[in-house]
Design a protein around this motif. Structure first.
Motif, PDB file in Angstrom:
ATOM      1  N   LEU A 141     -44.102   3.812  -9.888  1.00  0.00           N
ATOM      2  CA  LEU A 141     -43.518   3.955 -11.222  1.00  0.00           C
ATOM      3  C   LEU A 141     -44.280   3.182 -12.293  1.00  0.00           C
ATOM      4  O   LEU A 141     -43.913   3.241 -13.474  1.00  0.00           O
ATOM      5  CB  LEU A 141     -42.053   3.494 -11.201  1.00  0.00           C
ATOM      6  N   ARG A 142     -45.309   2.448 -11.889  1.00  0.00           N
ATOM      7  CA  ARG A 142     -46.149   1.700 -12.837  1.00  0.00           C
ATOM      8  C   ARG A 142     -45.310   0.806 -13.761  1.00  0.00           C
ATOM      9  O   ARG A 142     -45.420   0.850 -14.986  1.00  0.00           O
ATOM     10  CB  ARG A 142     -46.998   2.652 -13.676  1.00  0.00           C
ATOM     11  N   THR A 143     -44.476  -0.047 -13.168  1.00  0.00           N
ATOM     12  CA  THR A 143     -43.666  -0.957 -13.969  1.00  0.00           C
ATOM     13  C   THR A 143     -44.509  -1.981 -14.724  1.00  0.00           C
ATOM     14  O   THR A 143     -44.002  -2.647 -15.629  1.00  0.00           O
ATOM     15  CB  THR A 143     -42.649  -1.693 -13.077  1.00  0.00           C
ATOM     16  N   ASP A 144     -45.783  -2.087 -14.360  1.00  0.00           N
ATOM     17  CA  ASP A 144     -46.678  -2.990 -15.102  1.00  0.00           C
ATOM     18  C   ASP A 144     -46.827  -2.565 -16.557  1.00  0.00           C
ATOM     19  O   ASP A 144     -47.177  -3.380 -17.416  1.00  0.00           O
ATOM     20  CB  ASP A 144     -48.050  -3.038 -14.429  1.00  0.00           C
ATOM     21  N   ILE A 145     -46.558  -1.286 -16.852  1.00  0.00           N
ATOM     22  CA  ILE A 145     -46.642  -0.792 -18.234  1.00  0.00           C
ATOM     23  C   ILE A 145     -45.661  -1.551 -19.123  1.00  0.00           C
ATOM     24  O   ILE A 145     -45.954  -1.834 -20.295  1.00  0.00           O
ATOM     25  CB  ILE A 145     -46.351   0.722 -18.280  1.00  0.00           C
ATOM     26  N   ILE A 196     -41.709  10.455 -16.594  1.00  0.00           N
ATOM     27  CA  ILE A 196     -41.399  11.878 -16.745  1.00  0.00           C
ATOM     28  C   ILE A 196     -42.623  12.763 -16.532  1.00  0.00           C
ATOM     29  O   ILE A 196     -42.545  13.803 -15.875  1.00  0.00           O
ATOM     30  CB  ILE A 196     -40.785  12.140 -18.139  1.00  0.00           C
ATOM     31  N   THR A 197     -43.774  12.357 -17.070  1.00  0.00           N
ATOM     32  CA  THR A 197     -44.944  13.241 -17.059  1.00  0.00           C
ATOM     33  C   THR A 197     -45.893  13.015 -15.888  1.00  0.00           C
ATOM     34  O   THR A 197     -46.508  13.962 -15.399  1.00  0.00           O
ATOM     35  CB  THR A 197     -45.745  13.082 -18.362  1.00  0.00           C
ATOM     36  N   ASP A 198     -46.016  11.768 -15.419  1.00  0.00           N
ATOM     37  CA  ASP A 198     -47.033  11.470 -14.411  1.00  0.00           C
ATOM     38  C   ASP A 198     -46.481  11.232 -13.013  1.00  0.00           C
ATOM     39  O   ASP A 198     -47.153  11.547 -12.029  1.00  0.00           O
ATOM     40  CB  ASP A 198     -47.843  10.242 -14.828  1.00  0.00           C
ATOM     41  N   THR A 234     -43.714  -4.563 -29.286  1.00  0.00           N
ATOM     42  CA  THR A 234     -44.556  -4.230 -28.136  1.00  0.00           C
ATOM     43  C   THR A 234     -43.694  -3.852 -26.939  1.00  0.00           C
ATOM     44  O   THR A 234     -43.977  -2.882 -26.221  1.00  0.00           O
ATOM     45  CB  THR A 234     -45.464  -5.412 -27.769  1.00  0.00           C
ATOM     46  N   PHE A 235     -42.634  -4.612 -26.727  1.00  0.00           N
ATOM     47  CA  PHE A 235     -41.744  -4.340 -25.600  1.00  0.00           C
ATOM     48  C   PHE A 235     -41.086  -2.967 -25.728  1.00  0.00           C
ATOM     49  O   PHE A 235     -41.072  -2.184 -24.764  1.00  0.00           O
ATOM     50  CB  PHE A 235     -40.674  -5.432 -25.519  1.00  0.00           C
ATOM     51  N   VAL A 236     -40.543  -2.665 -26.889  1.00  0.00           N
ATOM     52  CA  VAL A 236     -39.884  -1.375 -27.078  1.00  0.00           C
ATOM     53  C   VAL A 236     -40.875  -0.231 -26.907  1.00  0.00           C
ATOM     54  O   VAL A 236     -40.587   0.773 -26.245  1.00  0.00           O
ATOM     55  CB  VAL A 236     -39.201  -1.313 -28.460  1.00  0.00           C
ATOM     56  N   THR A 237     -42.067  -0.396 -27.482  1.00  0.00           N
ATOM     57  CA  THR A 237     -43.098   0.634 -27.336  1.00  0.00           C
ATOM     58  C   THR A 237     -43.483   0.805 -25.872  1.00  0.00           C
ATOM     59  O   THR A 237     -43.653   1.933 -25.382  1.00  0.00           O
ATOM     60  CB  THR A 237     -44.336   0.271 -28.167  1.00  0.00           C
ATOM     61  N   ASN A 238     -43.615  -0.306 -25.156  1.00  0.00           N
ATOM     62  CA  ASN A 238     -43.947  -0.236 -23.732  1.00  0.00           C
ATOM     63  C   ASN A 238     -42.875   0.498 -22.934  1.00  0.00           C
ATOM     64  O   ASN A 238     -43.182   1.257 -22.007  1.00  0.00           O
ATOM     65  CB  ASN A 238     -44.125  -1.642 -23.159  1.00  0.00           C
ATOM     66  N   LEU A 239     -41.612   0.238 -23.287  1.00  0.00           N
ATOM     67  CA  LEU A 239     -40.534   0.944 -22.592  1.00  0.00           C
ATOM     68  C   LEU A 239     -40.687   2.455 -22.739  1.00  0.00           C
ATOM     69  O   LEU A 239     -40.563   3.197 -21.761  1.00  0.00           O
ATOM     70  CB  LEU A 239     -39.178   0.515 -23.145  1.00  0.00           C
ATOM     71  N   PHE A 240     -40.959   2.905 -23.959  1.00  0.00           N
ATOM     72  CA  PHE A 240     -41.114   4.340 -24.177  1.00  0.00           C
ATOM     73  C   PHE A 240     -42.351   4.874 -23.457  1.00  0.00           C
ATOM     74  O   PHE A 240     -42.315   5.987 -22.905  1.00  0.00           O
ATOM     75  CB  PHE A 240     -41.161   4.648 -25.677  1.00  0.00           C
ATOM     76  N   TRP A 285     -43.546   3.710 -20.742  1.00  0.00           N
ATOM     77  CA  TRP A 285     -43.176   3.738 -19.332  1.00  0.00           C
ATOM     78  C   TRP A 285     -42.306   4.948 -19.023  1.00  0.00           C
ATOM     79  O   TRP A 285     -42.533   5.656 -18.026  1.00  0.00           O
ATOM     80  CB  TRP A 285     -42.449   2.442 -18.975  1.00  0.00           C
ATOM     81  N   TRP A 286     -41.323   5.205 -19.871  1.00  0.00           N
ATOM     82  CA  TRP A 286     -40.447   6.347 -19.637  1.00  0.00           C
ATOM     83  C   TRP A 286     -41.222   7.659 -19.685  1.00  0.00           C
ATOM     84  O   TRP A 286     -40.980   8.565 -18.868  1.00  0.00           O
ATOM     85  CB  TRP A 286     -39.335   6.350 -20.682  1.00  0.00           C
ATOM     86  N   VAL A 287     -42.142   7.774 -20.614  1.00  0.00           N
ATOM     87  CA  VAL A 287     -42.965   8.982 -20.697  1.00  0.00           C
ATOM     88  C   VAL A 287     -43.803   9.124 -19.422  1.00  0.00           C
ATOM     89  O   VAL A 287     -43.962  10.225 -18.880  1.00  0.00           O
ATOM     90  CB  VAL A 287     -43.864   8.955 -21.947  1.00  0.00           C
TER      91      VAL A 287
END
Length: 391
Positions: free
Chosen positions: A164-168, A297-299, A284-290, A292-294
């Motif tokens: 899930l690449r939580t490092d993102i 869903i996509t990868d 940065t955190f909020v952007t990273n969350l999005f 990560w969610w993308v």
């Protein structure tokens, strides 16, 4: 054999390419709920800066129509309860797979206790184990607060999950994130027992954001479900709490994120870049969350498909190797039988020669016997002829 493996590899790569093109061609749509008493504070900033998704808002009832085409649904600290039909619609939407649901709660201060109850009903209704604790996370330590015990500085420390690449979520973050008067996350098992995610986890649980050097507060009934004040209350020492957590449903590629405060609409949302002179990594955190969610869903479907195809290829390759080995074994056995047959043929030929030789010997003996008989007869005849005549 090499030809078969080459063909398998070509089919494998073709399937991956086709799947990747199908997934990446679909835009990611984020729906923000504003129909259940949520504030839209900072929402315009978030929507204006996060432009790699398509945004829409829901200002009425949540149902199959309003959720059509939505990939990510944000429920940011609602103050109005969701109806049973709305909960059923959200559950059905999640069960279609490849979705992200974000649910933000509150502490039990003031009207927050009502929000906690309403959201826990929602979380139970959709089938996740995650719940909101009925309490508030505070600290008297200036290292983890923005000049007030309820202005919590929290820390982005996601559990590792390579798929899930939580490092993102952690990328480029060096500063804390604000959670203003927050609650925290707990979880409930199938028997109804509540658990502390700091000490007890379950398959699919991902802890994302933490509070440190903190304690549990209790403002309104009921008392906290997990964090008893005698053990976790003010004056009991420094404690850790999970402030953001996610549950991942691998069979559906569904991610449910639950937070003790909101990204948008809170008294001071997580988007804040500074508060009371304290620098923050909120944007940065909020952007990273999005991001990560993308990615989820996509990868993640592509990565999962690649892993499954790879396993299938390995299985098929192994089966081909077994077939080849069996064919080689049969060929070896056939060759052995041929050699045995050749040896038997040689022995038969030798026996035939021996028989022929024996037959010749028998014939010779028969001739000699006949000659011997003739000679005996001749001798007897001579003897008979030489016998003197009587007077």
């Amino acid at each position: 054999m090499q030809t078969e493996k080459t063909l398998i590899l070509i089919a494998f790569l073709t399937a991956i390419l086709a799947f990747s093109l199908t997934v990446s061609a679909q835009p990611v749509v984020v729906a923000v709920d504003l129909g259940h008493g949520e504030s839209n504070k900072y929402l315009n900033y978030i929507m204006g800066n996060i432009t790699f998704v398509t945004w829409k808002t829901i200002k009425g009832t949540i149902n199959a129509t309003t959720l059509k085409g939505v990939d990510i649904l944000l429920l940011g600290q609602p103050t109005v309860a969701f109806s049973p039909d709305e909960i059923a619609a959200i559950k059905a939407w999640l069960n279609t797979g490849n979705k992200v649901l974000y649910v933000a709660g509150d502490s039990d201060y003031g009207p927050g206790q009502k929000t906690i109850n309403q959201l826990n009903d929602l979380l139970a209704g959709i089938g996740t184990k995650l719940r909101l604790e009925h309490g508030a996370v505070y600290s008297d330590n200036p290292d983890v607060t923005a000049k007030a015990y309820y202005r919590m500085l929290t820390f982005v420390e996601p559990d590792s999950n390579p798929l899930l690449r939580t490092d993102i979520v952690k990328r480029d973050i060096t500063l804390p994130v604000l959670m203003h008067g927050p609650g925290c996350v707990i979880w409930q098992d199938a028997q109804g027992k509540y658990h502390d995610p700091v000490k007890e986890t379950f398959p699919g649980l991902i802890r994302l954001v933490w509070a440190h050097k903190s304690y549990m507060g209790d403002n309104t009934p009921p008392t906290p479900y997990v964090y008893d004040l005698m053990a976790y209350g003010k004056g009991t020492g420094d404690h850790d709490f999970v402030m953001y957590a996610a549950e991942y449903w691998s069979d559906k590629n569904v991610l449910i994120v639950v937070a003790g405060e909101s990204l948008y609409g809170d008294y001071e949302p997580a988007w804040a870049s500074s508060y009371y002179g304290v620098p923050l990594d909120g944007p940065t955190f909020v952007t990273n969350l999005f991001r990560w969610w993308v990615y989820v869903i996509t990868d993640v479907p592509t990565q999962t498909a690649i892993a499954q195809l790879s396993q299938n290829v390995q299985t098929l390759s192994g089966n081909l190797d077994k077939v080849n080995s069996a064919v080689n074994s049969q060929a070896s056995q056939i060759q052995g039988l041929k050699s045995s047959l050749d040896s038997l043929t040689s022995k038969v030929n030798n026996l035939s020669g021996s028989v022929d030789s024996l037959a010749g010997t028998v014939n010779t003996l028969m001739i000699l016997s006949i000659v011997e008989a003739i000679l005996i007869i001749a001798v007897l005849a001579l003897m008979f002829l030489r016998k003197p005549k009587t007077a």
